[in-house]
Scaffold this motif. Structure first.
Motif: not given
Length: 444
Positions: A89-94
């Motif tokens: 949660l809070g991280k991007s897809e990359s």
């Protein structure tokens, strides 16, 4: 305020009256501003190129493998969605894709290390299934599910895979050459058949000419064959009869050998029985007979000793009496002889003395000459006159000449006093005027 999201996204609402947080995948939710917070997490499928460069396989061959994996956060499973929210949660897809990519690459490298190049290259499905199964077990704990995994490329810098492909290439080339050879063979067969048909047509024209000659040759061959067959039959019959005779002879020899063997066995058994009887007769019975004989002989010896002792006692008794009688008879005979001799001497006087002297003279001469028989050295000691060996005969003759007078004097009861020679034993005095000679004889 209401918030909405599509099916490829999930919303997480936390804050006032939201403990635990509410997770909504593909829907809408009511959020109270300033009291609650809303966050979004992507549920899109991520395509990850999983590259493993120069990984050593089980046999130590370095190869590079590239795989394609599709992963996504599972929004339908609340537990997996909650785990994914806690971690991503809070991280991007990359960032999420990078974490999943590193996990997949690690599992891919581990599986490559436990397999050979041939297994990876020839059985790609097995490799893909193992990577999919092992990676799924770890990514599920992160809330990520592996949708698919496919092995894209396998290559190396040592030409190992190219060497493996050379065998297949050679096999394909071989099949191509075989196919070409088979095509050429079929063409040759067709060409040969055409030529055969041409030759057959030509031969049909020559058949009539050759038929007569052929029939003649066939007839002649049949005659020769019949003759050869009869000859071969006769030879085979002779060989068969000879073989049967040899077989019969061999059978008879075998029977004779069996009979001889049986006879030898029987003779050996008889020999064993004879040896047993012989031992019985030569050892046991003689031993018993010898024991009986020794017992009888001991008994006989004991009886003989007893009888012999009794006989010796009786013999000693009889012998003592006989000896006493014989001594008495001899004493009486000697007394009668002495009386008769005295009476004869009284009657004949000098004639009897002369007869006695003549009877005893050879014995006296032998007794006088007996010491000289063993003489080895003679030593003569004397005065004037002949000495040496020439003196010995005269001395012996003089001694023998004086013996009759001495013997006569003894017979008449006179005493003759011998002259003691000077110079030791063995010396005699010959006359008053002759020199003294001492004879010392050494004998051995």
């Amino acid at each position: 305020m209401f918030f909405t999201c599509g099916p490829n996204e999930a919303m997480v609402v936390s804050g006032f009256c939201r403990s635990p947080p509410v997770m909504v995948a593909g829907g809408r939710v009511l959020v109270i501003p300033c009291l609650q917070q809303i966050q979004r997490i992507s549920l899109n499928t991520l395509t990850l190129p999983v590259r493993s460069e120069k990984v050593y396989t089980r046999h130590g061959v370095p190869i590079s493998v590239t795989g394609i994996a599709q992963v996504k956060i599972q929004g339908q499973n609340k537990e997996m969605l909650a785990a994914a929210c806690q971690m991503f949660l809070g991280k991007s897809e990359s960032e999420i894709g990078q974490i999943a990519l590193e996990t997949l690459e690690g599992h891919q490298r581990a599986i490559m290390a436990h397999m050979t190049v041939e297994e990876i290259y020839k059985d790609r499905q097995k490799f893909s299934d193992q990577v999919f199964r092992v990676a799924s077990s770890d990514l599920v704990n992160m809330g990520i599910s592996v949708v698919s995994y496919t092995l894209k490329d396998v290559h190396d810098e040592q030409d190992y895979l190219r060497s493996l492909g050379k065998g297949r290439t050679a096999q394909v080339q071989r099949d191509a050459r075989v196919g070409e050879a088979e095509a050429k063979r079929d063409a040759g067969i067709r060409e040969a058949r055409a030529r055969q048909e041409q030759v057959s047509a030509q031969l049909l024209s020559e058949e009539a000419t050759a038929r007569a000659q052929r029939d003649f040759q066939v007839a002649q061959a049949e005659c020769d064959g019949a003759v050869s067959a009869r000859r071969a039959t006769a030879e085979l019959a002779f060989q068969l009869q000879a073989a049967r005779s040899q077989q019969a002879i061999a059978a008879q020899r075998g029977e004779v050998a069996l009979v001889e063997r049986a006879q030898r066995v029987q003779l050996q058994e008889q020999e064993v029985g004879r040896r047993r009887q012989e031992l019985e007769a030569t050892v046991r019975k003689p031993a018993e007979a010898e024991r009986y004989r020794l017992e009888r002989l001991a008994e006989a010896q004991r009886t003989q000793v007893l009888l012999q002792a009794e006989a010796e006692a009786e013999t000693l008794k009889v012998t003592g009496a006989a000896r006493a009688a014989a001594e008495a008879s001899r004493a009486r005979a000697e007394a009668a002889a002495a009386a008769a001799k005295a009476e004869a001497f009284g009657q004949f006087q000098d004639a009897a003395v002369v007869d006695l002297v003549l009877q005893r003279l050879p014995q006296v001469a032998e007794a006088v000459a007996q010491p000289l028989l063993g003489t080895r050295r003679v030593t003569l000691v004397g005065g004037s006159g002949a000495v040496g060996v020439a003196k010995i005969p005269s001395e012996i003759l003089d001694l023998v000449t004086r013996l009759p007078g001495a013997v006569g004097a003894l017979a008449r009861g006179s005493q003759v006093t011998p002259t003691e020679p000077e110079g030791g034993t063995g010396a005699t005095e010959t006359s008053q005027n002759s020199p003294k000679v001492s004879l010392r004889a050494t004998s051995q």
